[in-house]
Design a protein around this motif. Structure first.
Motif, PDB file in Angstrom:
ATOM      1  N   ASN A  19       0.843  -1.189   0.000  1.00 38.15           N
ATOM      2  CA  ASN A  19       0.000   0.000   0.000  1.00 38.15           C
ATOM      3  C   ASN A  19       0.879   1.240   0.000  1.00 38.15           C
ATOM      4  O   ASN A  19       1.575   1.504   0.981  1.00 38.15           O
ATOM      5  CB  ASN A  19      -0.932   0.000   1.210  1.00 38.15           C
ATOM      6  CG  ASN A  19      -1.882   1.183   1.209  1.00 38.15           C
ATOM      7  OD1 ASN A  19      -1.936   1.960   0.252  1.00 38.15           O
ATOM      8  ND2 ASN A  19      -2.635   1.325   2.278  1.00 38.15           N
ATOM      9  N   LEU A  20       0.854   1.980  -1.100  1.00 37.38           N
ATOM     10  CA  LEU A  20       1.643   3.201  -1.214  1.00 37.38           C
ATOM     11  C   LEU A  20       0.906   4.409  -0.656  1.00 37.38           C
ATOM     12  O   LEU A  20       1.423   5.532  -0.723  1.00 37.38           O
ATOM     13  CB  LEU A  20       2.010   3.451  -2.690  1.00 37.38           C
ATOM     14  CG  LEU A  20       2.934   2.400  -3.324  1.00 37.38           C
ATOM     15  CD1 LEU A  20       3.207   2.757  -4.775  1.00 37.38           C
ATOM     16  CD2 LEU A  20       4.252   2.269  -2.554  1.00 37.38           C
TER      17      LEU A  20
ATOM     18  N   LEU B  50       8.447   7.637  -1.216  1.00 34.35           N
ATOM     19  CA  LEU B  50       7.574   6.471  -1.128  1.00 34.35           C
ATOM     20  C   LEU B  50       8.405   5.309  -0.610  1.00 34.35           C
ATOM     21  O   LEU B  50       9.411   4.932  -1.219  1.00 34.35           O
ATOM     22  CB  LEU B  50       6.983   6.131  -2.494  1.00 34.35           C
ATOM     23  CG  LEU B  50       6.216   7.280  -3.184  1.00 34.35           C
ATOM     24  CD1 LEU B  50       5.809   6.873  -4.597  1.00 34.35           C
ATOM     25  CD2 LEU B  50       4.977   7.645  -2.363  1.00 34.35           C
ATOM     26  N   THR B  51       8.000   4.724   0.523  1.00 39.38           N
ATOM     27  CA  THR B  51       8.805   3.697   1.183  1.00 39.38           C
ATOM     28  C   THR B  51       7.936   2.518   1.575  1.00 39.38           C
ATOM     29  O   THR B  51       6.803   2.689   2.009  1.00 39.38           O
ATOM     30  CB  THR B  51       9.478   4.272   2.455  1.00 39.38           C
ATOM     31  OG1 THR B  51      10.308   5.369   2.082  1.00 39.38           O
ATOM     32  CG2 THR B  51      10.329   3.214   3.147  1.00 39.38           C
ATOM     33  N   GLN B  52       8.496   1.306   1.426  1.00 37.34           N
ATOM     34  CA  GLN B  52       7.882   0.089   1.921  1.00 37.34           C
ATOM     35  C   GLN B  52       8.949  -0.736   2.630  1.00 37.34           C
ATOM     36  O   GLN B  52      10.077  -0.873   2.120  1.00 37.34           O
ATOM     37  CB  GLN B  52       7.264  -0.741   0.798  1.00 37.34           C
ATOM     38  CG  GLN B  52       6.059  -0.099   0.139  1.00 37.34           C
ATOM     39  CD  GLN B  52       4.865  -0.097   1.041  1.00 37.34           C
ATOM     40  OE1 GLN B  52       4.340  -1.150   1.408  1.00 37.34           O
ATOM     41  NE2 GLN B  52       4.427   1.092   1.443  1.00 37.34           N
ATOM     42  N   ASN B  53       8.613  -1.265   3.810  1.00 38.25           N
ATOM     43  CA  ASN B  53       9.520  -2.139   4.544  1.00 38.25           C
ATOM     44  C   ASN B  53       8.818  -3.468   4.757  1.00 38.25           C
ATOM     45  O   ASN B  53       8.076  -3.653   5.712  1.00 38.25           O
ATOM     46  CB  ASN B  53       9.903  -1.504   5.895  1.00 38.25           C
ATOM     47  CG  ASN B  53      10.798  -0.285   5.698  1.00 38.25           C
ATOM     48  OD1 ASN B  53      11.846  -0.383   5.067  1.00 38.25           O
ATOM     49  ND2 ASN B  53      10.367   0.861   6.218  1.00 38.25           N
ATOM     50  N   ILE B  54       9.016  -4.367   3.818  1.00 33.11           N
ATOM     51  CA  ILE B  54       8.343  -5.667   3.844  1.00 33.11           C
ATOM     52  C   ILE B  54       9.436  -6.732   3.814  1.00 33.11           C
ATOM     53  O   ILE B  54      10.238  -6.796   2.861  1.00 33.11           O
ATOM     54  CB  ILE B  54       7.387  -5.823   2.656  1.00 33.11           C
ATOM     55  CG1 ILE B  54       6.365  -4.670   2.656  1.00 33.11           C
ATOM     56  CG2 ILE B  54       6.677  -7.171   2.701  1.00 33.11           C
ATOM     57  CD1 ILE B  54       5.512  -4.608   1.420  1.00 33.11           C
ATOM     58  N   ALA B  55       9.492  -7.563   4.838  1.00 32.95           N
ATOM     59  CA  ALA B  55      10.577  -8.543   4.953  1.00 32.95           C
ATOM     60  C   ALA B  55      10.474  -9.605   3.867  1.00 32.95           C
ATOM     61  O   ALA B  55       9.385 -10.060   3.526  1.00 32.95           O
ATOM     62  CB  ALA B  55      10.536  -9.203   6.342  1.00 32.95           C
TER      63      ALA B  55
END
Length: 779
Positions: A199-200, A214-219
């Motif tokens: 989800n941005l 725009l950042t995502q931290n998904i392992a």
């Protein structure tokens, strides 16, 4: 003698009571003493020396949470050092029971060491965190683990290890217990069959010169952005659509966001202008990150609550650009506002759906329905009343089913100056157009004198209108209408809508309309720069006035009629049905109006007539009973008020014959009587038993409804009816029974009617015996 300090170390040692200097190798940080030999025996010893470049090492453990009332003893056992705690004590341990940061410093004379620990005293319980809610791809697993010293574990599946592995969607929780307090946390696991979730955020507007990261931290995933980069974030400063696709090797996820670089300012929306009832309030709220707020009342919070009429505005500022929006609040003292639209004509066979979407209200239509819409296909006046618990609103609309055709209006006949043009336009959904010149567009432009017409067709009916265009060489055409008489207190708005002209009225105003309420001559002059036009109208105010009152809105019972009558001398009557007598008789629900007119004055009044549904009650057919036998009735409770012939006012009646018995049922507006004649049965020596209630709940007690005959019979029939007279059970077996079901479905708790018929074969009479009565189904 000394070698390189990086390789050797000089030491003083005692051998046979005397000091000796030796050189030990420092490689591997081990120092070896020389071997001692006195000629008859030898001696040898070694010592390990650690040369620390950072200081002494100690560890007070991980930061720790305690329950209220618990203590923790911090202890270190390190040889040859001095201790100094954060509270100034010098023992090797301290005991703590309050939240804070505690440290210990050790010193061996040549170097020091220090460590600290945070102690948190929890008043709510132990802390446990299973992490954020997580989505997995089909086939994936997730191990939930906690490592908390001194506690017992209990998972949602009953296991007591410190971890569980999950692979199905659900809510999983862990409760920990250290004997004095507990802690609990839960996590939602969603097994996604469609892909990973990313989800941005919402589409975003930026001011010129601003950037957005725009950042995502998904392992455990790889990233691919719309610009081809593979980091977990990108920074954008231009308008466009940006997307991110993530991949964990088994499934993927993708989301996009629109970025708009605004040159005009920040965007906000306080919503539509709103009407409130007296005593209501409205909270205006905005949640916009990184801005300051300034409301019309000077407050700087992100919301205000209003309860008075006025215009309220909010200005936001993020340091580089601003945004502003306003909303009009109207406090209504008369009621809620709704609008069913203009009165409408339909072609035969057409329907119109009347709809209102107003939050927090109940709906009541003229046909008694309570949905937010009705569909109509007959001529009449339809109304809707809304209610929010504190005030109401009402509007009506007249629907006319036209048998003659569609409605089209090209406007009044028009005069143009030489060289001018006029565009005739109609915008009517779902129709085809045919103009007098044969074109089929929705408009034509004319510049010559003549009669122009348009015919429209929607496949089921047609409509046609014409207009005369006159090209005037002398001036513009304007028409204020015929001279007019008004009643005292009435006003008349004189209006002209002529494109490209200037207006000058007799009072000097220059709008396209004026409103008049006094007698006099009024004129309008128009000017388009090349020619002019002028017209006047005489207005006469009459002081006589009229009044008519049809009375209050009325409710009647089905089958009743009401005659509406007015006796007013010297007037003409026009009713809503078009009749012109001084009275009409009505027998259907609706809004009825009467307009009276005398000379140039008229007056109109309306009344709403509602026909209520009459009650329903049925005591069944006349019957016979045995001596001392009674008939029990269980009529629907809560719907009507009942009065029995024996004075009972309960819905439950008990009749014992012989005699004529009746019950009256009333809903407050309408009432109905039903009567039954009960006679003694001469055939009672053929006795039978029928219960007055049964409970088909499968508990083994009174689960079936049956007839118990004490004599031999023939031609037996057993019927059961519901309250609506529908046959729901039939049997010709005298040992048959009803289990409370119809077509396999359990029937509701209610009163039911039974009917049995048979010929006794062992009694004095051989006549057909018919019995009926009521019984109750209970649970």
């Amino acid at each position: 003698m000394r070698t390189n300090a990086d390789l050797t170390q000089t030491l003083q040692v005692i051998i046979h009571g005397g000091w000796h200097t030796i050189i030990a190798l420092r490689k591997y940080k081990r120092y070896l003493l020389v071997e001692i030999d006195n000629g008859s025996c030898t001696g040898r010893d070694s010592i390990d020396i650690n040369i620390s470049t950072s200081g002494l090492s100690l560890n007070l453990g991980n930061d720790t949470s305690l329950c209220a009332g618990q203590t923790l003893t911090l202890t270190q056992n390190i040889a040859g050092v001095n201790y100094t705690w954060s509270d100034g004590t010098t023992n090797n341990s301290i005991t703590v029971n309050t939240s804070g940061t505690y440290w210990l410093e050790i010193d061996n004379g040549s170097c020091t060491g220090r460590d600290s620990i945070d102690i948190i005293i929890s008043t709510s319980g132990l802390s446990v965190n299973l992490g954020n809610d997580t989505s997995l791809c089909a086939g994936q697993t997730l191990t939930l683990t906690q490592n908390i010293a001194g506690v017992n574990y209990t998972w949602s599946d009953g296991t007591t290890n410190n971890s569980i592995t999950v692979n199905t969607s659900g809510t999983y929780w862990l409760e920990i217990d250290n004997g004095s307090c507990t802690g609990r946390d839960s996590i939602d696991i969603i097994i996604s069959t469609s892909g990973l979730s990313v989800n941005l955020g919402n589409d975003t507007s930026l001011c010129a010169g601003q950037t957005l990261t725009l950042t995502q931290n998904i392992a455990g995933v790889s990233y691919t952005w719309s610009d081809g980069t593979t980091n977990n974030s990108i920074t954008v400063n231009t308008s466009g659509t940006y997307w991110l696709e993530i991949d964990n090797g088994s499934c993927t996820g993708r989301d996009s966001i629109d970025i708009i670089i605004s040159t005009s300012g920040l965007s906000l929306n306080l919503g539509n202008d709103t009407s409130l009832c007296a005593g209501q309030t409205l909270t205006l709220t905005q949640n916009i990150a990184g801005v300051s707020y300034t409301w019309s009342d000077g407050t700087t919070n992100n919301s205000i609550t209003v309860n008075t009429s006025g215009t309220y505005w909010l200005e936001i500022d993020n340091g580089s650009c601003t945004g502003r929006d306003s909303i009009d609040i109207i406090i209504s003292t008369s009621g809620l506002s709704l609008n069913l639209g203009n009165d409408t004509s339909l072609c035969a066979g057409q329907t119109l759906t009347l709809t209102q979407n107003i939050a927090g209200v109940s709906y009541t239509w003229s046909d008694g329905t309570t949905n937010n819409s009705i569909t109509v296909n007959t001529s009449g006046t339809y109304w809707l009343e809304i209610d929010n618990g504190s005030c109401t609103g009402r509007d009506s609309i007249d629907i006319i089913i036209s048998t003659s055709g569609l409605s089209v209006n090209l406007g009044n006949d028009t005069s143009l100056c030489a060289g001018q043009t006029l565009t005739l336009t109609q915008n009517i959904a779902g129709v085809s157009y045919t103009w007098s010149d044969g074109t089929t567009n929705n408009s034509i432009t004319v510049n010559t004198s003549g009669t122009y017409w348009l015919e429209i067709d929607n496949g089921s009916c047609t409509g046609r209108d014409s207009i005369d265009i006159i090209i005037s060489t002398s001036g513009l055409s304007v028409n204020l209408g015929n001279d007019t008489s008004l009643c005292a207190g009435q006003t008349l708005t004189l209006t002209q809508n002529i494109a490209g002209v200037n207006y000058t009225w007799s009072d000097g105003t220059t709008n396209n309309s004026i409103t008049v309420n006094t007698s006099g001559t009024y004129w309008l002059e128009i000017d388009n720069g090349s020619c002019t036009g002028r017209d006047s109208i005489d207005i006469i105010i009459s002081t006589s006035g009229l009044s008519v009152n049809l009375g209050n809105d009325t409710s009647l019972c089905a089958g009743q009629t009401l005659t509406l009558t007015q006796n007013i001398a010297g007037v003409s009557y026009t009713w809503s049905d078009g009749t012109t007598n001084n009275s009409i008789t009505v027998n259907t629900s609706g809004t009825y109006w009467l307009e009276i007119q005398r000379s140039n004055c008229s007056f109109i009044d309306s009344i709403n007539i509602d026909f209520a549904i009459s009650p329903f009650v049925d005591l069944g057919s006349d019957t016979t009973i045995c001596e001392n036998e009674k008939i029990y009735y269980y009529l629907p409770a809560g719907e009507y008020n009942y009065v029995w012939s024996n004075g009972i006012t309960s819905p439950n009646g008990i009749l014992g014959g012989p005699g004529i018995f009746w019950v009256n049922a009333s809903n407050g507006i309408c009432s109905i009587f039903d009567t039954i004649i009960v006679k003694l049965d001469p055939n009672c020596d053929c006795k039978f038993f029928i219960p007055n209630a049964f409970s088909p709940n499968n508990d083994g007690i009174n689960d079936n409804f049956y007839v118990n005959l004490e004599c031999q019979v023939s031609n037996f029939s057993f019927r059961i009816f519901n309250r609506w007279g529908e046959l729901i059970y039939f049997s010709e077996d005298e040992k048959g029974y009803w289990d409370g079901k119809y077509n396999g479905k359990e029937q509701p708790i209610d009163g039911y009617l039974y009917q049995i018929e048979y010929f006794p074969t062992e009694t004095r009479t051989k006549n057909l015996i018919s019995k009926n009565g009521y019984f109750n189904l209970v649970k």
